[in-house]
Design an enzyme around this catalytic site. Sequence first.
Site, short mmCIF file in Angstrom:
data_model
loop_
_atom_site.label_atom_id
_atom_site.label_comp_id
_atom_site.label_asym_id
_atom_site.label_seq_id
_atom_site.Cartn_x
_atom_site.Cartn_y
_atom_site.Cartn_z
N CYS A 79 0.84 -1.21 0.00
CA CYS A 79 0.00 0.00 0.00
C CYS A 79 0.87 1.26 0.00
O CYS A 79 1.51 1.56 -0.99
CB CYS A 79 -0.99 -0.04 1.17
SG CYS A 79 -2.34 1.12 0.96
N HIS A 170 -3.70 -5.30 0.64
CA HIS A 170 -3.13 -5.76 1.91
C HIS A 170 -3.14 -7.29 2.01
O HIS A 170 -4.14 -7.87 2.41
CB HIS A 170 -3.91 -5.16 3.08
CG HIS A 170 -3.69 -3.69 3.24
ND1 HIS A 170 -2.64 -3.17 3.97
CD2 HIS A 170 -4.34 -2.63 2.71
CE1 HIS A 170 -2.67 -1.85 3.90
NE2 HIS A 170 -3.70 -1.50 3.14
N GLU A 172 -1.78 -9.08 4.17
CA GLU A 172 -1.73 -9.51 5.57
C GLU A 172 -3.11 -9.65 6.20
O GLU A 172 -3.26 -10.25 7.25
CB GLU A 172 -0.87 -8.53 6.39
CG GLU A 172 -1.45 -7.12 6.57
CD GLU A 172 -1.16 -6.16 5.42
OE1 GLU A 172 -0.93 -6.64 4.29
OE2 GLU A 172 -1.18 -4.94 5.65
N SER A 224 3.93 -13.37 38.04
CA SER A 224 2.53 -13.01 38.24
C SER A 224 1.63 -14.24 38.27
O SER A 224 0.46 -14.15 38.62
CB SER A 224 2.07 -12.10 37.11
OG SER A 224 1.92 -12.85 35.92
#
Lengths: 319, 184
Positions: A79, A170, A172, A224
Amino acid sequence: MKDLVIILDFGSQYTQLIARRLRELMVYCEILPYNKFNINDKHVKAVILSGSPFSVLDENALDLDLSSIINHFPVLGICYGAQMIAHKYHGKVLRSEKREYGKAMIQNNTDDVLFKNLPSESQVWMSHGDSVEHLSDQFEIIASTKDIPVAAYKSVPDAFVYPVYCLQFHPEVTHSIHGTDLLSNFVFQVAGCSAEWTPESIIEESVRQIQEKVKDGEVLMGLSGGVDSSVAAMLIHKAIGNRLHCVFVDNGLLRKNEYDEVLQSYEGLGLNIQGVKAGDQFLEALENVSDPEAKRKIIGKLFIEIFRLKQKIFRIYSF
Amino acid sequence: MIESVSVHGPSVTIKSHHNVGGLPDILHLSLVEPLRMMFKDEVRRVGEALALPDILIHRHPFPGPGLGIRILGSITGQKVKLCQDADAIFIKHLKDSGWYHKVWQAGAILLPVQSVGVMGDERTYDFTIALRCVNSIDGMTAEWSHLPYELLAKISSDIINQVKGINRVVYDISTKPPATIEWE
């Protein structure tokens, strides 16, 4: 160190997805701000330029000296990245009247390696305001849509040292049905990367990096009970053994019975763990505080204070 | 770190990341960050390869500030107890019904909103719990989980009946983006 693909981020909402797709292909990649790339990294096998909310025609468009990457690596522009390449190499980019946003069908009538194993027609995801009107003779069109003649293009042989591929759409985004195949062809066929980013290789690489960094030092770590800190602890423990000191703090804001459950679930893993009960301390500091960022800061600061105390007890200093 | 990697680039950070505060200089320490460049699902696969117990690998993500950011507004010991009790009921139901492992993350949020209710013959003016439960691949985008109505009904009635101080339960049906998974 594994083959590395660098993704230069021009601020697209999809930049993270490029990284995801490559990692799914078991190729190691890192996202860097567009202006923070070190060309001397020996492991870089290819560079991908992301999309952007900017237009290359904007006065304040994010600018990159392309000569620092083209001719040094195989390049894939997506792009904005593609438009920037066309714009800087004497093509013509036009601002479209309206944004093209949504699904489109591309036709590829070449046997280019980028389209290996792809059908001649496939659905892609478009999201752009500008379009490439024409290209200099260093590039040739390799795919078109009904509305966009220049949907994908590549450098002609010998135009540059390494091939340059450009996609207006795109790949992806999952709406680009064969997008991952396109990215796969780029990283494996064009750039010659190996698929070696497996859990086993991640462990091996992490252990090596930790040993290199820590040398004969000690590490203090806050646990944690979550998957991130548990995996990090196991990796560091694998690398340096008992020189890892873990602290698990009950800040009074854990889930019901979590303090005991977490400590129990670590039993048998061989980690050095010390529990600290500090609930009252946290609640006192948080009294009458309602702003979320202020709460985060107070909690973060108290964690650091507790660590500081432990640091003295374990006699851990800088290495 | 992956999520906030663009901090120095053009993308904007949404909020300070729970774990990536950096280290204050006063500690005089260096930082070891073995997961710096891993996505969450990669971390889990590494955990499996390291033979970590399932309960650690598949525990839902939980924010560093804990219930501190799930109790909206100011925090008191009493509110922590309300939030913990409601959360425990919610999570237990998810585990019992097999939904715990089908969702990315779930928890109870204590809202700083009191509303009127009727318990038996008594008028109540108690707090509201929002249930948050989302599906996601990596935490960067998320979809609210389509939990069955029957399950939501059971969770709601158990929380209201068993947690004194809560008289209303609502379900959060917002996606990320534009909302975030946590409320603060």
